[in-house]
Enzyme design. Sequence first.
Site, PDB file in Angstrom:
ATOM      1  N   ARG A 192      -0.394  -7.469   9.816  1.00  0.00           N
ATOM      2  CA  ARG A 192      -0.390  -8.604   8.885  1.00  0.00           C
ATOM      3  C   ARG A 192      -0.270  -9.885   9.699  1.00  0.00           C
ATOM      4  O   ARG A 192       0.502  -9.950  10.666  1.00  0.00           O
ATOM      5  CB  ARG A 192       0.785  -8.525   7.895  1.00  0.00           C
ATOM      6  N   ASN A 221      -6.731   4.187   4.449  1.00  0.00           N
ATOM      7  CA  ASN A 221      -7.532   3.510   5.483  1.00  0.00           C
ATOM      8  C   ASN A 221      -6.797   3.428   6.826  1.00  0.00           C
ATOM      9  O   ASN A 221      -7.159   2.618   7.671  1.00  0.00           O
ATOM     10  CB  ASN A 221      -7.999   2.125   5.000  1.00  0.00           C
ATOM     11  N   HIS A 257     -10.471 -10.182   7.098  1.00  0.00           N
ATOM     12  CA  HIS A 257      -9.721  -8.924   6.935  1.00  0.00           C
ATOM     13  C   HIS A 257     -10.667  -7.806   6.481  1.00  0.00           C
ATOM     14  O   HIS A 257     -10.987  -7.689   5.301  1.00  0.00           O
ATOM     15  CB  HIS A 257      -8.621  -9.160   5.899  1.00  0.00           C
ATOM     16  N   GLN A 282      -4.328 -15.417   2.935  1.00  0.00           N
ATOM     17  CA  GLN A 282      -5.716 -14.970   2.876  1.00  0.00           C
ATOM     18  C   GLN A 282      -6.321 -15.346   1.535  1.00  0.00           C
ATOM     19  O   GLN A 282      -5.687 -15.054   0.512  1.00  0.00           O
ATOM     20  CB  GLN A 282      -5.788 -13.446   3.091  1.00  0.00           C
TER      21      GLN A 282
END
Length: 417
Positions: A283, A145, A331, A312
Site C-alpha cells: 500500500r 490475487n 494499481h 488512489q
Amino acid sequence: MVKVLCVLYDDPQRSTSTPTARSELPHLSRYPDGQTTPTPSKVDFVPGELLGSVSGKLGLAKFLEGHDFVVTSSKDGPDSVFEQHLPTADVVISQPFWPAYMSTERIAKAKNLKLCITAGIGSDHVDLEAAAKANITVAEVTYCNSISVAEHVVMLILNLVRNFVPSHEIATSGGWHIADCVSRAYDLEGMQVGTVGAGRIGLAVLRRLKPFDTKLHYFDQHRLSAAVEEELNLRYHNSVESLVRICDVVTINCPLHPKTEHLFNKELIASMKPGSYLINTARGKVCEAQAVKEACETGQLAGYAGDVWFPQPAPNDHPWRSMPNNAMTPHVSGTSLSAQARYAAGVREILECFLEGRPIREEYLIVQGGGLAGTGKHSYTEGNTTEGSDEAVHFDKDEALQEGPPVKMQKVVTGGC
Ligand code: NAD
C-alpha cells in the site's frame, strides 16, 4: 431485496484498446497452501473477460436481478454517485485499485450498511475501527490475487536491478545507446533480498526468488515454520530495521494498518543499505511519499517500484510519477484478468452467504461482530488508516488522458497462444 452499491474502475478509455489477448485461462482449484479458490454456486461470466471495470459489473448483473444493483466509477467527493447512494446501501463493494474510501464520515452516513466487500485483498480503504463499532462486516477475497502480486514483485525487482525501463525507452525511441542502458544494470544473483511481511504474497515472492540464487531474508510478526525457513534458507529478522540494514532489495508485503502506516519514513530509509532497491506493491501509505522521492534523487535508493499510491487515484502531480529511477504503474498487479475471475467469483460467494444467512469463510473476514476477525485478526492491528483519502477527489481524469504517453498496441491475435 437489498441494495448493493458497487464501485468499479472506468471502462477502457483509449480507442486502440482491445478487449483481451487470450481466449482462455488455466484452471486452478486450490491455492498453494491448499485453500480452495472461490466456490460460488455458479458464475455468469467467462473467466478471462474484463470484469473489474464498470461494464463488466464483476459478472454479478444476472445474479443480482431483482435487487437494487448500482454500479459506478464516480466515488470521490460529496457530489459523487457513490455518496448519493451510500445512505440507502446494504452492501458496498469496491476494489483496492479504485477504492471507495469508507472513511469515518462515510460510515456514519451509511445507516443501512451491513457488509463491505473488498473485491481483491487489502481492506485498509475502510475505517475498520468505525466499521467494527457500527457492527458492519468487512470481508475480502483472501488469496485471490496474492500470486498475481508475487509475480509482479519479481518482475519489478528484475526491472529495477537490470535497468529495464530506461533501456526499453531507448529502444522504442529508435536509439542504440548501450552504455546508457547498462550503466545502472546489475545481476540479481547473489544479492540479499528481504521481504517485510511473509504472508501469502511475501512467501510466494521468496519461493519465486530462490532459483535466482539470492540470499533471502524476512521480517514478520508471525515467524514461519522451521521447515520453510530451512527449505528456502531464510534468515529471520526480529525487526524491520535489522532487515533493511543488510538487504540490497527490500520488498514490502504487509497490509496497511496503524503499525505499518508510514513505516518507511525518512529515518528508516536513511538506515537502508545505500543504493538499495525498494519495491512496494502493498500500500502506498506504508511509505512516506516525499522521503521516497528524496531518496531516489540522492541515490540512497537506487530505484523504487510498485503500483500502490495514496490516495488512489494518485494526484496528477504525485512525486512518484516523475522521480528518478522509478518503475511505477497505476494499481494493477492484483487485477490481471486471471485475478479478476477469482475475485469476481469470490465476491459472489460472499454475497451468496450474506443473502442466504450462511457464514462467510473465516479466512475472508477482516472485521465481524464488532472487532477484527479471521485474516483481519492475524494480519492487521486495530485502528483507521483512511485519513487523507478525501484528497482522491483532486485527480483530474481529463488531464491524465491528454498528457499520458501514447499507447503502442500490438495487433492482437486471439486463441492459440
Ligand atoms: P496475508 O495476510 O497473507 O499476509 C500479510 C502478512 O503481513 C502477515 O503474515 C502478517 O503477519 C504480516 N504483517 C502484518 N503487519 C506486519 C508488520 N507490522 N510487520 C511485518 N509483517 C506484518 O496477506 P497477503 O495476501 O500476503 O497480502 C498482503 C497485502 O498486500 C494486502 O493486505 C494488501 O495490502 C497488499 N496487496 C496488494 C495487491 C496489489 O494489487 N498491489 C493485491 C493484493 C494484496
